[in-house]
Design an enzyme around this catalytic site. Structure first.
Site, PDB file in Angstrom:
ATOM      1  N   HIS A 181      15.568  12.162  -8.874  1.00  0.00           N
ATOM      2  CA  HIS A 181      16.655  12.695  -8.048  1.00  0.00           C
ATOM      3  C   HIS A 181      17.749  13.269  -8.951  1.00  0.00           C
ATOM      4  CE1 HIS A 181      14.714  11.175  -4.637  1.00  0.00           C
ATOM      5  NE2 HIS A 181      15.527  10.192  -4.277  1.00  0.00           N
ATOM      6  N   VAL A 206       6.486   2.754  -2.698  1.00  0.00           N
ATOM      7  CA  VAL A 206       7.277   1.788  -3.458  1.00  0.00           C
ATOM      8  C   VAL A 206       6.443   0.563  -3.796  1.00  0.00           C
ATOM      9  CG1 VAL A 206       9.304   0.279  -3.388  1.00  0.00           C
ATOM     10  CG2 VAL A 206       9.454   2.610  -2.507  1.00  0.00           C
ATOM     11  N   LEU A 216       8.734  -2.761   2.078  1.00  0.00           N
ATOM     12  CA  LEU A 216       8.472  -2.530   3.493  1.00  0.00           C
ATOM     13  C   LEU A 216       9.329  -1.393   4.047  1.00  0.00           C
ATOM     14  CD1 LEU A 216       8.413  -6.238   4.672  1.00  0.00           C
ATOM     15  CD2 LEU A 216       6.437  -4.692   4.679  1.00  0.00           C
ATOM     16  N   ASP A 217       8.794  -0.710   5.036  1.00  0.00           N
ATOM     17  CA  ASP A 217       9.566   0.290   5.767  1.00  0.00           C
ATOM     18  C   ASP A 217      10.645  -0.412   6.580  1.00  0.00           C
ATOM     19  OD1 ASP A 217       9.900   2.049   8.421  1.00  0.00           O
ATOM     20  OD2 ASP A 217       9.300   3.351   6.761  1.00  0.00           O
ATOM     21  N   THR A 238       0.815  -1.223   0.000  1.00  0.00           N
ATOM     22  CA  THR A 238       0.000   0.000   0.000  1.00  0.00           C
ATOM     23  C   THR A 238       0.845   1.269   0.000  1.00  0.00           C
ATOM     24  OG1 THR A 238      -0.136  -0.047   2.420  1.00  0.00           O
ATOM     25  CG2 THR A 238      -1.897  -1.159   1.196  1.00  0.00           C
ATOM     26  N   GLY A 252      10.482  10.253  -2.658  1.00  0.00           N
ATOM     27  CA  GLY A 252      11.436   9.442  -1.920  1.00  0.00           C
ATOM     28  C   GLY A 252      11.130   9.359  -0.438  1.00  0.00           C
ATOM     29  N   SER A 260       0.337  -3.968   6.577  1.00  0.00           N
ATOM     30  CA  SER A 260       0.205  -3.981   8.030  1.00  0.00           C
ATOM     31  C   SER A 260      -1.125  -4.602   8.448  1.00  0.00           C
ATOM     32  CB  SER A 260       0.294  -2.550   8.563  1.00  0.00           C
ATOM     33  OG  SER A 260      -0.816  -1.794   8.113  1.00  0.00           O
ATOM     34  N   SER A 295      -4.459  -3.042   7.458  1.00  0.00           N
ATOM     35  CA  SER A 295      -4.955  -3.183   6.084  1.00  0.00           C
ATOM     36  C   SER A 295      -5.396  -4.602   5.772  1.00  0.00           C
ATOM     37  CB  SER A 295      -3.857  -2.774   5.091  1.00  0.00           C
ATOM     38  OG  SER A 295      -3.497  -1.428   5.260  1.00  0.00           O
ATOM     39  N   CYS A 302      18.015   4.972  -3.146  1.00  0.00           N
ATOM     40  CA  CYS A 302      17.592   5.547  -4.428  1.00  0.00           C
ATOM     41  C   CYS A 302      18.632   6.493  -5.029  1.00  0.00           C
ATOM     42  CB  CYS A 302      16.250   6.247  -4.276  1.00  0.00           C
ATOM     43  SG  CYS A 302      16.141   7.340  -2.838  1.00  0.00           S
TER      44      CYS A 302
END
Length: 353
Positions: free
Chosen positions: A250, A19, A88-89, A16, A188, A41, A44, A156
């Site tokens: 970037h 990325v 994922l974070d 979600t 980003g 998570s 969700s 990145c």
């Protein structure tokens, strides 16, 4: 990887997020892979993907993914999948990615957690796919099942930077020191990302952890495999990272010096960058760009709006190549931070592996 007879079922974790959404977009109609599962998570979980996600891509949610129910990020929830793409974070990625590798998944991660592990390849597909050869050693050392392994792609901004660095080193020998100043897009930072009152009419001269990544990751990517894992190349890097009011892309202003004396001329550098061919292009994998590096001769290029989508966002555009009064050479580069700099690299890594 040779083209499979049937598309391989894959799961996207962090599906979600920014990325994760880019993964979903890029994998639509992919000739090798089909999205068969989405994870996020617990808040969700149980919802259809189209309900759980606040979709921010410029295209519609693929119909085949929209109806998938979001699952929690546990291997048991995706029994038909062989490959896991992680958006994922980093707060949660480390343990979850290890669990999937231990369950026999081929894990391709965007998170920082495993990047500097000496047995985990940090692969920018336009630069160092040869580092994938460590995966058998990784399996044995970590006890992963036969098909389980973990591959990371770089930060990145690092990703766009190392592509021209690799081309130059291949031709002219070691780069000894470098200064890079980045102008990094707001995508980003994920969604909702930087508050509008902080970024509108402004430049934020700090991105947490970013300068450290830019200063250590190139050495591993440009390094080699030793007897006990990766050995980083010695290269002095000073980085200054800024967040700017650009959606995607970037920009990086680079000054560098070579060990070689005399250093290469501007004309020699332009020629080498123009002629650089990356391994995925030689292999003909689906996401490989025709030109890994595009050299622009205009004095005002590259620019994010004009150049970030070159070759589907999988190329690096370089311009303003000129002599430097402090270092040997300086130039400006631009890369798409959520395609080549994130999801696109993971997908290309999987195509090659």
């Amino acid at each position: 990887m040779s083209a499979p007879k049937e598309r391989i079922p894959v799961v996207v974790l962090g599906a979600t997020g920014t990325v994760g959404q880019r993964f979903i977009q890029l994998l639509e109609s992919h000739p090798y892979f089909v999205v068969a599962g989405v994870g996020a998570s617990p808040r969700s979980a149980g919802k259809p993907y189209t309900v759980a996600t606040n979709w921010k891509m410029p295209t519609e949610i693929p119909a085949s993914t929209a109806s998938l129910n979001v699952q929690t990020c546990e291997p048991k929830n995706f029994p038909t999948c062989r490959i896991m793409f992680s958006g994922l974070d980093s707060d949660v990625a480390g343990e979850i990615e290890t669990d999937f590798a231990n369950a026999g998944f081929a894990v391709f991660s965007n998170a920082k957690n495993h990047r500097m592990d000496p047995l985990v390849p940090l692969v920018v597909p336009l630069v160092n796919t040869s580092h994938l050869s460590i995966l058998d050693t990784q399996r044995k050392a970590k006890g992963y099942p036969k098909k389980g392994f973990l591959v990371t792609n770089a930060n990145c901004a690092t990703t766009g930077l190392v592509v021209p660095l690799a081309a130059l080193q291949n031709a002219f020998g070691p780069i000894t020191k470098m200064h890079v100043t980045t102008l990094q897009a707001i995508s980003g930072a994920g969604y909702p990302g930087v508050p509008s009152l902080d970024i509108f009419d402004n430049v934020v001269p700090y991105i947490s952890g970013e300068e450290e990544k830019l200063e250590i990751e190139p050495g591993k990517i440009l390094g080699h495999i030793g007897s006990s894992g990766f050995v980083s190349q010695e290269i002095q890097v000073s980085a200054v990272c800024n967040r700017v009011a650009v959606l995607d892309g970037h920009t990086e202003c680079v000054s560098l010096s070579f060990e070689r004396r005399p250093p290469p001329s501007v004309e020699e550098i332009e020629k080498v960058l123009n002629e650089y061919i990356a391994e995925p292009t030689l292999l003909g994998v689906p996401s490989a760009p025709k030109n890994a590096i595009i050299v622009r001769k205009e004095v005002n290029r590259p620019q994010p709006r004009l150049d970030r989508d070159a070759n589907g966002g999988n190329s690096v555009t370089v311009g303003r190549i000129r002599k430097c009064n402090l270092f040997d050479i300086k130039f400006v580069l631009l890369s798409h931070n959520t395609i080549l700099g994130a999801a696109g690299s993971s997908i290309m890594n999987a195509e090659v592996a």
